[in-house]
Design an enzyme around this catalytic site. Structure first.
Site, short mmCIF file in Angstrom:
data_model
loop_
_atom_site.label_atom_id
_atom_site.label_comp_id
_atom_site.label_asym_id
_atom_site.label_seq_id
_atom_site.Cartn_x
_atom_site.Cartn_y
_atom_site.Cartn_z
N HIS A 85 0.66 -1.06 0.04
CA HIS A 85 -0.04 0.00 0.11
C HIS A 85 0.91 1.28 0.07
CE1 HIS A 85 -4.25 -1.58 0.43
NE2 HIS A 85 -3.49 -2.62 0.82
N THR A 86 2.10 1.17 -0.58
CA THR A 86 2.90 2.26 -0.66
C THR A 86 2.56 3.32 -1.84
OG1 THR A 86 4.51 0.94 -1.60
CG2 THR A 86 4.77 1.39 0.54
N ASP A 87 2.10 2.40 -2.97
CA ASP A 87 2.19 3.03 -4.33
C ASP A 87 1.04 4.45 -4.29
OD1 ASP A 87 -0.20 1.61 -3.92
OD2 ASP A 87 -0.47 0.86 -5.98
N GLY B 287 -6.78 -14.21 -11.59
CA GLY B 287 -7.39 -14.00 -10.52
C GLY B 287 -6.76 -14.45 -9.25
N SER C 49 -1.30 -11.00 -11.03
CA SER C 49 -1.42 -9.95 -12.16
C SER C 49 -1.33 -10.62 -13.49
CB SER C 49 -0.57 -8.81 -12.21
OG SER C 49 -1.03 -7.73 -12.67
N SER D 221 -3.93 -10.05 -15.51
CA SER D 221 -4.59 -8.74 -16.27
C SER D 221 -3.30 -8.04 -16.84
CB SER D 221 -5.24 -8.01 -15.33
OG SER D 221 -4.77 -7.56 -14.20
N ASP E 199 1.73 -3.61 -11.13
CA ASP E 199 1.33 -4.73 -11.91
C ASP E 199 1.97 -4.58 -13.25
OD1 ASP E 199 -0.07 -5.21 -9.74
OD2 ASP E 199 -2.12 -5.19 -10.84
P1 ADP Z 1 -5.32 -11.00 -11.72
O1 ADP Z 1 -4.65 -9.82 -12.54
O2 ADP Z 1 -4.76 -11.14 -10.32
O3 ADP Z 1 -4.88 -12.26 -12.32
P2 ADP Z 1 -7.65 -10.00 -12.43
O4 ADP Z 1 -9.12 -10.16 -12.21
O5 ADP Z 1 -6.99 -8.39 -12.39
O6 ADP Z 1 -6.71 -10.89 -11.57
O7 ADP Z 1 -7.45 -10.38 -13.82
C1 ADP Z 1 -8.05 -11.59 -14.31
C2 ADP Z 1 -8.81 -11.15 -15.73
O8 ADP Z 1 -7.89 -11.10 -16.77
C3 ADP Z 1 -9.50 -12.70 -16.12
O9 ADP Z 1 -10.61 -12.57 -15.39
C4 ADP Z 1 -9.65 -12.47 -17.76
O10 ADP Z 1 -10.56 -11.41 -17.83
C5 ADP Z 1 -8.20 -11.66 -18.08
N1 ADP Z 1 -7.15 -12.80 -18.33
C6 ADP Z 1 -6.16 -13.35 -17.90
N2 ADP Z 1 -5.83 -14.08 -18.25
C7 ADP Z 1 -6.16 -14.38 -19.38
C8 ADP Z 1 -6.26 -15.42 -20.81
N3 ADP Z 1 -5.09 -16.04 -20.66
N4 ADP Z 1 -6.94 -15.19 -21.52
C9 ADP Z 1 -8.02 -14.21 -21.50
N5 ADP Z 1 -8.31 -13.57 -20.49
C10 ADP Z 1 -7.33 -13.55 -19.40
MG MG Z 2 -5.17 -7.82 -12.24
#
Ligand code: ADP
Ligand code: MG
Length: 383
Positions: free
Chosen positions: A33-35, A122, A126, A128, A172
């Site tokens: 939580h520094t960002d 998820g 990261s 995402s 991230d």
């Molecule tokens: P985290 O970033 O911690 O893994 P997030 O909820 O931020 O969790 O991101 C997860 C989302 O990113 C997934 O629900 C999906 O929508 C997308 N995602 C991640 N990897 C893939 C993949 N290989 N193909 C399609 N979508 C993906």
């Molecule tokens: Mg994410």
């Protein structure tokens, strides 16, 4: 993985990709939580990634496929609306296209697209940011564009903040973009500026995911954010990064108890990040480990973003041979614990910790072994 991607790409799109890119997931190493308080954070890009394959299409259509979703999703060249339901994963690559376009960067017209991953989604690693940066590299290449790494990172963050609608910080995308094998990425969040710090040989990571998350986690983040800003205002600084421990101590009686506790965590944590950098440069992993444990204790006591599950994992890891240190990783209020370990910690120790956790909580944590790896990059550019 590249061969598998090409094979899957062929099965779905009927030809090979012209472009293959890769971007890794990341671990928050220290800097909790520094960002948003303007402070520094250390993260590791890991050897788990999202790969993207791309081949241009002359008809302007964009066909998105992923190994993690049924599809493909077929969009016209002027379709930039946010997707919903089972197609909502497309918002990550689509958000990158929109961020590129809105930043005045040329985007490829039509293409076939395929994402393939060995990074759990998820799970707080990261995925995402990995899919954003991997997509962005492929799109830039297809459009004949090239941007500095800082811009690549900013485009991924913009896609996530503005299009997907998640207010994540720079950690991230910054770590996925600037990762380096056997190094940590140091981000000064105020710039942001990115540097790397060597990780002494033989050190590696274990991530224990509890899959237990506080139901009100979004509201709790917002509340912590508010308390930190309130503390900065009362101390009389723009952000907590500008407050010294002495300034915080002098303001203690003027601060609400909760604002003091949150600020105490952040101010100490900012100092711990820089102490960790110094200890890493000195090759003193025992000292680094102590800082990781101290960070966790501070989360538990001052920031109150730990959980019984996370505390149990950290306490179980502490006496294990080969474990330098462990702490909750990410936002907290549930989620995962990260341990920095030597080769002396392995499956046997992991089994002991997982068994103890199972006996206490009735479920096994997911365990992932990782090493610090290179950041996002173009893998190949075909004929
Ligand atoms: P985290 O970033 O911690 O893994 P997030 O909820 O931020 O969790 O991101 C997860 C989302 O990113 C997934 O629900 C999906 O929508 C997308 N995602 C991640 N990897 C893939 C993949 N290989 N193909 C399609 N979508 C993906
Ligand atoms: Mg994410």
């Amino acid at each position: 993985m590249t061969d598998t991607l090409i094979e899957r790409f062929r099965a779905i799109h009927g030809r090979a990709p012209e472009i293959v890119s890769r971007a890794p997931g990341r671990i928050e190493f220290i800097g909790n939580h520094t960002d948003y308080n303007g402070g520094p954070v250390l993260g590791a890009a890991i050897d788990r990634s999202v790969w993207v394959g791309l081949a241009r299409r002359p008809d302007g259509r964009r066909r998105f496929a992923s190994d993690a979703h049924s599809g493909p999703v077929d969009l016209a060249s002027d379709a930039f609306e946010r997707a919903t339901g089972t197609q909502s994963w497309v918002n990550y690559p689509l958000g990158v296209l929109v961020a590129m376009r809105d930043s005045g960067i040329g985007i490829p017209a039509g293409f076939d697209y395929m994402a393939l991953s060995n990074l759990p989604a998820g799970a707080g690693l990261s995925s995402s940011a990995a899919i954003e940066l991997s997509s962005c590299i492929a799109f830039l290449e297809a459009a004949g564009q090239s941007v500095p790494r800082e811009v690549l990172v900013a485009l991924g963050k913009r896609a996530e903040n503005e299009f997907v609608g998640i207010p994540c910080g720079i950690l991230d995308q910054g770590v996925s973009g600037f990762g380096k094998r056997d190094h940590l990425v140091h981000i000064d969040c105020r710039g942001p500026t990115f540097t790397t710090v060597p990780l002494p040989a033989g050190s590696n990571f274990w991530v224990f995911n509890t899959h237990v998350r506080h139901a009100l986690v979004d509201g709790l983040y917002a509340e912590r954010h508010r308390e930190c800003l309130e503390a900065a205002r009362v101390i009389g600084v723009p952000l907590l990064v500008d407050a010294t421990p002495a300034m915080l101590a002098a303001a203690e009686t003027r601060l609400s108890r909760s604002a003091y506790k949150r600020a105490r965590h952040v101010v100490d944590e900012i100092a711990r990040v820089e102490q960790a950098v110094a200890a890493l440069l000195a090759g003193d992993l025992a000292a680094v480990g102590k800082l990781l444990f101290a960070s966790h204790r501070s989360s538990r006591t001052w920031f109150e973003n730990s959980s019984p599950e996370l505390d149990f994992l950290v306490e179980s890891l502490e006496p294990e041979k080969g474990v330098y240190g462990a702490r909750l990783t990410g936002g907290g209020f549930g989620g995962a614990v990260m341990a920095l370990a030597s080769e002396a910690f392995g499956e046997e120790g992991v089994g002991r910790v997982a068994e103890a956790y199972l006996a206490r909580f009735g479920a096994r944590p997911d365990v992932l072994h990782a090493r610090a790896d290179d950041g996002a990059a173009l893998i190949s550019r075909g004929p």
